[in-house]
Scaffold this active site. Structure first.
Site, PDB file in Angstrom:
ATOM      1  CG  HIS A 108      -2.080  10.146  -2.547  1.00 29.05           C
ATOM      2  ND1 HIS A 108      -1.963  10.542  -1.191  1.00 29.05           N
ATOM      3  CD2 HIS A 108      -1.096  10.676  -2.934  1.00 29.05           C
ATOM      4  CE1 HIS A 108      -0.696  11.073  -0.914  1.00 29.05           C
ATOM      5  NE2 HIS A 108      -0.151  10.961  -2.247  1.00 29.05           N
ATOM      6  CG  ASP A 149      -0.893   7.710   0.639  1.00 31.47           C
ATOM      7  OD1 ASP A 149      -2.128   7.803   0.723  1.00 31.47           O
ATOM      8  OD2 ASP A 149      -0.156   8.553   1.008  1.00 31.47           O
TER       9      ASP A 149
HETATM   10  C1  GAR Z   1      -8.269  15.414  -1.335  1.00 27.37           C
HETATM   11  O1  GAR Z   1      -7.468  16.347  -2.288  1.00 27.37           O
HETATM   12  C2  GAR Z   1      -7.681  14.035  -1.251  1.00 27.37           C
HETATM   13  O2  GAR Z   1      -7.054  13.499  -2.211  1.00 27.37           O
HETATM   14  C3  GAR Z   1      -6.665  14.268  -0.268  1.00 27.37           C
HETATM   15  O3  GAR Z   1      -7.092  15.186   0.653  1.00 27.37           O
HETATM   16  C4  GAR Z   1      -8.130  16.045  -0.074  1.00 27.37           C
HETATM   17  C5  GAR Z   1      -9.354  15.879   0.789  1.00 27.37           C
HETATM   18  O4  GAR Z   1     -10.256  16.984   0.760  1.00 27.37           O
HETATM   19  N1  GAR Z   1      -6.089  13.010   0.604  1.00 27.37           N
HETATM   20  C6  GAR Z   1      -5.002  12.698   0.955  1.00 27.37           C
HETATM   21  O5  GAR Z   1      -3.903  13.637   0.905  1.00 27.37           O
HETATM   22  C7  GAR Z   1      -4.729  11.513   1.465  1.00 27.37           C
HETATM   23  N2  GAR Z   1      -3.413  11.259   1.593  1.00 27.37           N
HETATM   24  P1  GAR Z   1     -11.581  16.747   1.318  1.00 27.37           P
HETATM   25  O6  GAR Z   1     -11.273  16.692   3.087  1.00 27.37           O
HETATM   26  O7  GAR Z   1     -12.294  18.438   0.970  1.00 27.37           O
HETATM   27  O8  GAR Z   1     -12.702  16.004   0.754  1.00 27.37           O
END
Ligand code: GAR
Length: 198
Positions: A108, A149
């Site tokens: 997260h 989370d």
């Molecule tokens: C990342 O920053 C991750 O921490 C966030 O989405 C992005 C994924 O990037 N996750 C959340 O917000 C989950 N609650 P990606 O799809 O390019 O790997």
């Protein structure tokens, strides 16, 4: 022993790419056995294909409930030998079976328990952090439970929030920290599970 991973994603797949690159560079003793995407347009699908990783789409919209959707994911996972399931930009709820407890990790982009929960993902998180006037943010890798989370934190990394930050600039700084935190958490779990992982 090599840690066998499943990666579940909904978006661009940069988190997946980080693991692909670290494994290819010999910096993480792991293998990605399967990628599951919750959306047929997820950029992570292409990344998985390019790396020759098995990839399946379990489209949330094709299932009436979180329960049915989760059972579909579990049945894909059951086709592989998996040590850890990594939620990697996974924007849905996965109600995993009890036998997976302690094996499902989530990342997260904030310092949990703050700025987490349903609806808090991606840019929304960074917008909220800036709006709250925080001077520090970061990322958290935690063991997933059946909520959003929550679950015990394994690794956190902190980054400053700078006065001129936009959600984009903050997201980039946090993501760089994520690229270190997630593999660190995998190594930690490998050690806990009694596997060596470089
Ligand atoms: C990342 O920053 C991750 O921490 C966030 O989405 C992005 C994924 O990037 N996750 C959340 O917000 C989950 N609650 P990606 O799809 O390019 O790997």
């Amino acid at each position: 022993m090599t840690v066998r991973l499943a990666v579940l994603l909904s978006g661009g797949g940069r988190t997946l790419q980080n693991f692909i690159d670290l494994i290819a560079a010999g910096k993480l003793d792991a293998s990605i056995e399967v990628v599951i995407a919750t959306n047929p347009l997820a950029g992570g699908i292409e990344r998985a294909k390019r790396a020759g990783i098995a990839c399946q789409i379990v489209d949330r919209r094709g299932w009436g409930s979180d329960e049915a959707f989760s059972e579909a994911i579990t049945s894909v996972l059951d086709g592989y030998e998996i040590d850890l399931v990594l939620l990697a930009g996974f924007m849905r709820r996965y109600l995993f079976p009890e036998r997976f407890t302690g094996r499902v990790l989530n990342i997260h982009p904030a310092l949990l328990p703050r700025f987490g929960g349903k609806g808090m993902y991606g840019h929304r998180v960074h917008e909220a952090v800036i709006a709250a006037g925080e001077t520090e943010s970061g990322c958290s890798v935690h063991l997933a439970d059946l909520d959003y989370d929550t679950g015990p934190v394994l690794v956190q990394k902190r980054v400053p929030v700078l006065p001129n930050d936009t959600p984009d600039t903050l997201a980039d700084r946090v993501f760089a920290a994520e690229c270190e935190a997630y593999p660190e958490a995998v190594r930690l779990m490998a050690a806990r599970l009694g596997m060596a992982s470089s």
